[in-house]
Scaffold this motif. Structure first.
Motif, PDB file in Angstrom:
ATOM      1  N   GLY A   1      11.941   4.618  -5.191  1.00 36.14           N
ATOM      2  CA  GLY A   1      10.784   5.344  -5.680  1.00 36.14           C
ATOM      3  C   GLY A   1      11.075   6.750  -6.146  1.00 36.14           C
ATOM      4  O   GLY A   1      10.687   7.140  -7.255  1.00 36.14           O
ATOM      5  N   PRO A   2      11.750   7.576  -5.347  1.00 36.81           N
ATOM      6  CA  PRO A   2      12.047   8.937  -5.798  1.00 36.81           C
ATOM      7  C   PRO A   2      12.880   8.976  -7.078  1.00 36.81           C
ATOM      8  O   PRO A   2      12.634   9.812  -7.952  1.00 36.81           O
ATOM      9  N   LYS A   3      13.870   8.094  -7.210  1.00 36.08           N
ATOM     10  CA  LYS A   3      14.694   8.077  -8.414  1.00 36.08           C
ATOM     11  C   LYS A   3      13.857   7.700  -9.634  1.00 36.08           C
ATOM     12  O   LYS A   3      13.950   8.332 -10.692  1.00 36.08           O
ATOM     13  N   PHE A   4      13.020   6.676  -9.477  1.00 34.42           N
ATOM     14  CA  PHE A   4      12.169   6.261 -10.589  1.00 34.42           C
ATOM     15  C   PHE A   4      11.208   7.381 -10.980  1.00 34.42           C
ATOM     16  O   PHE A   4      11.030   7.681 -12.162  1.00 34.42           O
ATOM     17  N   THR A   5      10.572   7.990  -9.995  1.00 34.70           N
ATOM     18  CA  THR A   5       9.597   9.048 -10.283  1.00 34.70           C
ATOM     19  C   THR A   5      10.248  10.206 -11.013  1.00 34.70           C
ATOM     20  O   THR A   5       9.695  10.754 -11.980  1.00 34.70           O
TER      21      THR A   5
ATOM     22  N   PRO B   1       0.787  -1.244   0.000  1.00 35.49           N
ATOM     23  CA  PRO B   1       0.000   0.000   0.000  1.00 35.49           C
ATOM     24  C   PRO B   1       0.812   1.283   0.000  1.00 35.49           C
ATOM     25  O   PRO B   1       0.250   2.357  -0.230  1.00 35.49           O
ATOM     26  N   GLU B   2       2.115   1.224   0.246  1.00 31.77           N
ATOM     27  CA  GLU B   2       2.885   2.459   0.365  1.00 31.77           C
ATOM     28  C   GLU B   2       3.206   3.056  -1.008  1.00 31.77           C
ATOM     29  O   GLU B   2       3.630   2.335  -1.919  1.00 31.77           O
ATOM     30  N   PRO B   3       3.018   4.368  -1.204  1.00 29.78           N
ATOM     31  CA  PRO B   3       3.347   5.019  -2.475  1.00 29.78           C
ATOM     32  C   PRO B   3       4.828   4.885  -2.798  1.00 29.78           C
ATOM     33  O   PRO B   3       5.678   4.925  -1.903  1.00 29.78           O
ATOM     34  N   ILE B   4       5.144   4.712  -4.083  1.00 22.70           N
ATOM     35  CA  ILE B   4       6.538   4.493  -4.474  1.00 22.70           C
ATOM     36  C   ILE B   4       7.378   5.747  -4.323  1.00 22.70           C
ATOM     37  O   ILE B   4       8.593   5.677  -4.168  1.00 22.70           O
ATOM     38  N   GLY B   5       6.752   6.918  -4.365  1.00 21.90           N
ATOM     39  CA  GLY B   5       7.515   8.158  -4.286  1.00 21.90           C
ATOM     40  C   GLY B   5       7.680   8.697  -2.887  1.00 21.90           C
ATOM     41  O   GLY B   5       8.262   9.757  -2.696  1.00 21.90           O
ATOM     42  N   GLY B   6       7.137   7.984  -1.892  1.00 15.95           N
ATOM     43  CA  GLY B   6       7.277   8.430  -0.519  1.00 15.95           C
ATOM     44  C   GLY B   6       6.226   9.407  -0.053  1.00 15.95           C
ATOM     45  O   GLY B   6       6.299   9.907   1.072  1.00 15.95           O
ATOM     46  N   THR B   7       5.224   9.726  -0.892  1.00 11.49           N
ATOM     47  CA  THR B   7       4.162  10.649  -0.479  1.00 11.49           C
ATOM     48  C   THR B   7       3.169   9.929   0.419  1.00 11.49           C
ATOM     49  O   THR B   7       3.151   8.707   0.506  1.00 11.49           O
ATOM     50  N   ALA B   8       2.326  10.706   1.090  1.00 15.18           N
ATOM     51  CA  ALA B   8       1.392  10.141   2.060  1.00 15.18           C
ATOM     52  C   ALA B   8       0.212   9.471   1.377  1.00 15.18           C
ATOM     53  O   ALA B   8      -0.252   9.906   0.319  1.00 15.18           O
ATOM     54  N   LEU B   9      -0.284   8.415   1.980  1.00 22.99           N
ATOM     55  CA  LEU B   9      -1.496   7.740   1.538  1.00 22.99           C
ATOM     56  C   LEU B   9      -2.641   8.175   2.441  1.00 22.99           C
ATOM     57  O   LEU B   9      -2.516   8.169   3.672  1.00 22.99           O
TER      58      LEU B   9
ATOM     59  N   LEU C   1       1.955  14.418  -8.107  1.00 23.77           N
ATOM     60  CA  LEU C   1       2.827  13.378  -7.568  1.00 23.77           C
ATOM     61  C   LEU C   1       2.241  12.741  -6.312  1.00 23.77           C
ATOM     62  O   LEU C   1       2.479  11.559  -6.043  1.00 23.77           O
ATOM     63  N   ARG C   2       1.472  13.508  -5.543  1.00 24.08           N
ATOM     64  CA  ARG C   2       0.800  12.947  -4.367  1.00 24.08           C
ATOM     65  C   ARG C   2      -0.352  12.027  -4.784  1.00 24.08           C
ATOM     66  O   ARG C   2      -0.609  10.997  -4.150  1.00 24.08           O
ATOM     67  N   PHE C   3      -1.024  12.383  -5.864  1.00 17.70           N
ATOM     68  CA  PHE C   3      -2.192  11.638  -6.333  1.00 17.70           C
ATOM     69  C   PHE C   3      -1.786  10.419  -7.161  1.00 17.70           C
ATOM     70  O   PHE C   3      -2.273   9.309  -6.953  1.00 17.70           O
ATOM     71  N   VAL C   4      -0.861  10.614  -8.102  1.00 17.56           N
ATOM     72  CA  VAL C   4      -0.453   9.547  -9.024  1.00 17.56           C
ATOM     73  C   VAL C   4       0.802   8.891  -8.447  1.00 17.56           C
ATOM     74  O   VAL C   4       1.911   9.141  -8.897  1.00 17.56           O
ATOM     75  N   ALA C   5       0.608   8.042  -7.466  1.00 19.32           N
ATOM     76  CA  ALA C   5       1.742   7.534  -6.696  1.00 19.32           C
ATOM     77  C   ALA C   5       2.030   6.054  -6.930  1.00 19.32           C
ATOM     78  O   ALA C   5       2.883   5.488  -6.244  1.00 19.32           O
ATOM     79  N   TYR C   6       1.364   5.425  -7.907  1.00 23.56           N
ATOM     80  CA  TYR C   6       1.480   3.973  -8.044  1.00 23.56           C
ATOM     81  C   TYR C   6       1.564   3.445  -9.482  1.00 23.56           C
ATOM     82  O   TYR C   6       2.062   2.345  -9.693  1.00 23.56           O
TER      83      TYR C   6
END
Length: 497
Positions: free
Chosen positions: A324-328, A285-293, A430-435
């Motif tokens: 995640g941050p590098k990929f994003t 469930p955790e976002p790949i970019g480190g943003t909050a769910l 980036l907060r919304f499109v996290a997966y």
């Protein structure tokens, strides 16, 4: 002819309609009503069968769909170009194929002969398609009748559908919320029961995101399973695919079969039945970019994970092993390079220099990012090209990954407006499109299944993803989930059925 898609560059049967709500409602008004469990709206497969049996006609179905469109369009604003007269003419002619006579819409990113293609851009006003896109040709060959072009953000470049050329498309579940993007018009029209299915495309989540926010089903096919681009040079990484958003899983399966590419790269999709074997499902469930769910999305996903356990699947907690941050960052730069190429093509078509008169501020901001970081693009492409093998390795320990589709339910209209402050809009995106974007880079099969709603009544899709080529497996799982927790009869406040 100008190729519109920036991704290719990088590369109801009732004739009388009643609105469920003639004035905007908030999502909370719908939340108190229990979910319906008995479908009351014909899907495309049923509609096609009725036409073939002589119980109805293509023209009757097209007229009914036009009536539905006119009833909800003032509230939803999901149609960019109406081609009703052409649809009537097509329906009155000889139609063959699996969906002969069934009405639908084509997303305004690909060409449908005789209709405008503007890709959500003011700079492309006046462009008319003289041929079909290869995917559109498959749909025409299946007998599908297009009623027009559905709304998309400019070049499909953002997760909301608020193009300056057409104004915002509204979510039928709450008219103050976005329907997602970039297939926002398609998903809103299907959710509002104007049509049973509509064309959609996905280059970073653009099928799954609006399917999630609008409470419909959306599968992103594996790379090269269905046609995407016109003939020509392939992009460094083909991240985009065509398919559909649908009310029923069987429509999605039948549409896939009607459009699939018979080039030997994959076995052709045949008869699909509900899944019988039990799966190993990694719950991440955790976002790949480190943003909050959001809390409501987390609760919804825990519920879906439990549903899978109740069905006998093995569900275990999983952390996706990637930076995640590098990929994003790499994905956004690749995306931005596509925006720059799109801006140049719009300028060539319009005969004007690239600027805010013909290209939206969001697109210009992305293009500017690409210019500033142009020296990083080759290395970014190499990194992303290597990601497919990394992604495939995730499945050594599991069959399917379960994640949310987005970090929250649909956000308010205006939060991701293309003329908003670029940095603030980027933060929201980036907060919304996290997966969703890893599956595009990997070319993998992935789907949004409408299995949960927030306490206020907003849909929350669950995303199940497999390896490249796992389309049949996901369809089998989707049929099982649809039978366990039906969704087609649960209608939004604004509905034409």
């Amino acid at each position: 002819m100008l190729k519109m898609s920036r991704r290719a560059m990088l590369a109801g049967s009732a004739a009388t309609v009643t609105l469920a709500a003639c004035a905007p409602k908030t999502a909370g008004e719908e939340a108190a009503a229990p979910a319906q469990t008995v479908p009351s709206y014909a899907d495309g497969v049923a509609m096609a069968a009725g036409i073939a049996a002589g119980e109805t006609t293509a023209l009757e179905q097209v007229e009914a769909a036009i009536t539905r469109a006119r009833a909800v369009e003032p509230q939803v604003n999901g149609i960019v170009s109406e081609t009703f007269e052409m649809a009537r003419s097509d329906a009155a002619g000889l139609l063959t194929g699996a969906f002969a006579g069934v009405p639908s819409f084509i997303k305004d990113l690909i060409d449908w002969k005789g209709a405008p293609t503007m890709a959500g851009s003011r700079g492309l006003a006046g462009h008319m398609a003289t041929t079909d896109n290869p995917f559109a040709g498959k749909w025409r060959g299946a007998g599908i009748v297009s009623l027009g072009k559905s709304a998309t953000p400019e070049a499909g470049l953002i997760s909301s559908t608020e193009p300056l050329s057409n104004g915002p498309t509204h979510n039928p579940w709450d008219l103050t919320r976005i329907p997602g993007g970039s297939s926002g018009g398609a998903a809103a029209l299907v959710a509002a029961r104007v049509v049973a299915f509509a064309h959609a495309s996905d280059g970073g989540g653009s099928i799954r995101i609006p399917a999630s926010t609008c409470g419909v089903f959306g599968l992103k096919p594996s790379r090269d399973r269905l046609p995407y681009s016109e003939p020509g040079a392939a992009p460094p990484i083909q991240i985009s695919v065509n398919h559909a958003v649908t009310l029923s899983v069987r429509d999605s399966i039948a549409l896939f079969r009607a459009a699939q590419t018979n080039d030997g790269a994959y076995p052709l999709l045949g008869d699909i039945q509900p899944l019988t074997r039990r799966l190993r499902i990694g719950f991440a469930p955790e976002p790949i970019g480190g943003t909050a769910l959001s809390a409501e999305t987390r609760t919804a996903m825990e519920d879906v994970a439990q549903l899978c356990r109740d069905l006998g699947h093995t569900v275990f907690d999983y952390t996706i092993p990637m930076d995640g941050p590098k990929f994003t960052d790499a994905f956004i730069l690749y995306w931005a390079a596509g925006a720059g190429m799109f801006a140049q093509q719009v300028a060539a078509f319009a005969g004007k220099p690239v600027g805010p008169e013909i290209v939206e501020p969001w697109t210009l901001g992305l293009a500017g990012m690409a210019v500033k970081r142009i020296g990083e693009v080759p290395g970014t492409i190499t990194y992303l090209q290597g990601f497919e093998a990394q992604y495939a390795s995730f499945f050594d320990a599991m069959d399917v990954i379960l994640t949310p589709v987005t970090g929250s339910p649909a956000v308010p209209i205006g939060e991701q407006a293309p003329d908003g402050d670029f940095d603030k809009v980027m933060e929201s995106v980036l907060r919304f499109v996290a997966y969703t974007s890893p599956m595009n880079v990997a070319g993998a099969a992935s789907m949004s299944v409408p299995l949960a709603w927030s306490p206020s009544g907003l849909p929350i899709g669950a995303m199940f993803s497999g390896k490249r080529g796992d389309d049949a497996l996901l369809f089998e799982l989707a049929l099982e989930l649809e039978a366990a927790r039906p969704w087609a009869a649960r209608k939004p406040p604004v509905s034409a059925a």
